[in-house]
Every structure is written in structure tokens, then in C-alpha cells.
Design an enzyme around this catalytic site. Structure first.
Site, PDB file in Angstrom:
ATOM      1  N   SER A 146      69.272  65.219  30.201  1.00  0.00           N
ATOM      2  CA  SER A 146      68.881  65.122  28.789  1.00  0.00           C
ATOM      3  C   SER A 146      70.029  65.646  27.942  1.00  0.00           C
ATOM      4  CB  SER A 146      67.649  65.985  28.532  1.00  0.00           C
ATOM      5  OG  SER A 146      67.409  66.090  27.138  1.00  0.00           O
ATOM      6  N   TYR A 159      63.212  74.033  29.523  1.00  0.00           N
ATOM      7  CA  TYR A 159      63.534  72.615  29.758  1.00  0.00           C
ATOM      8  C   TYR A 159      65.046  72.397  29.644  1.00  0.00           C
ATOM      9  CZ  TYR A 159      63.558  67.534  28.946  1.00  0.00           C
ATOM     10  OH  TYR A 159      63.812  66.184  29.002  1.00  0.00           O
TER      11      TYR A 159
END
Ligand code: NAP
Length: 254
Positions: A146, A159
């Protein structure tokens, strides 16, 4: 064009039953690859298989797998090889997050996210690497990380940290596995409209911010990942390893 034809190629997409993973699987299937969709929700994976049925020359199958469970990953690889004969590429795409902010966050939140986003990627990459090395076959491992790996994300630090680890893992594996003709690359999505971002879609403040921050002025979609899947699985990316394909509508450039 032959460079992008995946006839005879077999790929695994973890988390391929919906969202970005479904986009990756759809791209591969359209390029004539056979695809194994791995996910925990097998009914949803069967639905994905139905949606992909007949769009290319390859076969598409659903395989139940929890990527954070070592035995489950081993069993899923065996089931895939039984059904499709071999594996040439894998998209370690399954991932999770949670909405608890720091410092309210419990250690268990971080552990859960790391179990899927880091240990899950490690297990899937390892099993497929062992399979490729045993066959003495070249291959492609693609990890969905990401853009959050490289940004200070105040709402999901666990995350971000997990995606930073996944990107670092990919680089290390790329160097280690190059001697076996196995390439390892990362796809780094920006904001994509999937179940993961459900709570933000339609939120007026967020939508305004997104239109301001993303030069292409829209959410990413699952379809935006189809071409990248074909590129990274195919000989078109033969000299590319240890690097990152950013698919974020220009967010990182701004
Ligand atoms: P999603 O719609 O929530 O899909 C997540 C997928 O992961 C589902 O197919 C889910 O299937 C699977 N999964 C979750 N835990 C699993 C486990 N333990 N074992 C096997 N499969 C598991 O999210 P998405 O947006 O498509 O996300 C796909 C990847 O892109 C993730 O790695 C995510 O971190 C990354 N990403 C997303 C965005 C975004 O804006 N959406 C941005 C950057 C990166 P089951 O629940 O059936 O197992």
C-alpha cells in the site's frame, strides 16, 4: 500481443473473491491464465469463479484458505496443484485493517493485522517459492502492499507498519530468489473503492479531500488492477524485480 498472453500460465490470487484481488484475477483470466482464487469465504470465491467463467481460455477455481494459517496455506497449494497442475505466479493480496485509533489500540489489533498482512504474505510466498524451486521453473511473486507503507497514516499505524514490512519483505525475497529466476514485486494501491474502504465511500468530507488530493480525482477501482496483474505475471516484466508499481491516481506524486 504475445508478451501479454498468459495461455498455459497458472496463477494464484489470495483474497481474489472480491475487491482488488478480484480485479487482479479478472485481468489474469482475460489474458488466458488459469487462476486459483484463495479466500476464507468459499461461497464468495465460488461466486467470483462464476463471474470469471469463460472470459479467457484458462480454468478458474476457488480454493479455501486462511493465509495466516501455515497448514491452510500448504493445503491450498496442494489443492491448487492437484486441480491446475502447477503454479507459475502468485498474487499475495489478502489483507486486513481495523478502525481502532492509537493509543486506544490493543496489542491484539496489531498482531491480527500482522498475522495476515505480513505472516500471511510470508507463508504464501514461501510455499510458492518452494514449489517453483522444486520444479526448477521461473516465476513471479507479487505482493499487494500500500502507499500507506510510506506515509504517516494517523488512523491505522498498525496497518502502515504491516505494509512497510510487506514491502521490505518483497525486496529481500527479490534479491534472495533472483538466482532461481523468481521475480518478486509489489503493487502499491492508493485509495480504492472496496469493502475495506466502505466506511469512507460517500463520506462527504472524505470525498472532497480525495478529489483534492488525488490528481485523477476519483477512487481507484478493482478494474484498475487488471492490467498490472497481466504485466507482472507475464514476460512483459521479465527484467523487473524488487520494485514497486504504484497505482494511486497520482496521490504519491502530489
Ligand atoms: P477487501 O475488499 O476487504 O478484500 C480483502 C480480501 O482479503 C478478501 O478477499 C478477503 O477474503 C481476503 N482475506 C482477508 N483475510 C484473509 C485471510 N486470513 N486469509 C485469506 N484471505 C483473506 O480489501 P481490498 O481493498 O480488495 O484489499 C486487497 C489488498 O489491497 C489488501 O492487502 C489491502 O491491504 C490492499 N490495499 C487496499 C487499499 C484500498 O484502498 N482498498 C489500498 C491499499 C492497499 P475472505 O474474507 O473471504 O478471506
Amino acid at each position: 500481443m504475445d508478451l501479454f498472453d498468459l495461455s498455459g500460465h497458472v496463477s494464484i490470487v489470495t483474497g481474489g473473491n472480491r475487491g482488488i484481488g478480484f480485479g487482479l484475477a479478472r485481468g489474469l483470466a482475460q489474458a488466458n491464465a488459469s487462476v486459483a482464487i484463495w479466500a476464507r469465504d468459499l461461497a464468495k470465491a465460488d461466486e467470483a469463479v462464476e463471474r470469471l467463467d469463460g472470459i479467457g481460455k484458462g480454468e478458474v477455481v476457488a480454493v479455501g484458505c486462511d493465509v495466516s494459517d501455515e497448514r491452510s496455506v500448504g493445503d491450498a497449494l496442494e489443492a491448487t496443484v492437484d486441480r491446475l497442475g502447477k503454479v507459475d505466479s502468485v498474487f499475495a493480496n489478502a489483507g486486513v485493517t481495523s478502525g481502532v485509533t492509537f493509543p486506544d489500540m490493543e496489542l491484539s489489533e496489531l498482531e491480527h493485522v500482522f498475522e495476515v498482512n505480513v505472516a500471511g504474505v510470508f507463508l504464501v510466498a514461501r510455499e510458492v517459492a518452494r514449489h517453483l524451486i522444486a520444479r526448477d521453473a521461473p516465476g513471479s511473486i507479487v505482493i499487494t502492499s500500500s502507499i500507506a507503507a510510506n506515509r504517516g497514516n494517523p488512523t491505522a499505524p498498525h496497518y502502515s507498519a504491516s505494509k512497510g514490512a510487506a514491502t521490505a519483505l518483497a525486496r529481500a525475497l527479490a534479491v534472495r530468489l533472483a538466482r532461481h529466476r523468481i521475480r518478486v514485486n509489489v503493487i502499491a494501491p492508493g485509495w480504492v473503492a472496496t469493502e475495506m474502504t466502505d466506511d469512507l465511500q460517500g463520506n462527504e468530507r472524505f470525498e472532497d479531500a480525495l478529489r483534492f488530493r488525488v490528481p485523477l480525482r476519483r477512487w481507484g477501482t478493482a478494474e484498475d488492477f487488471e492490467g498490472a496483474a497481466v504485466f507482472l505475471a507475464s514476460p512483459a516484466s521479465a527484467y523487473m524485480t524488487g520494485t514497486e508499481l504504484v497505482i494511486d491516481g497520482g496521490y504519491s506524486a502530489f
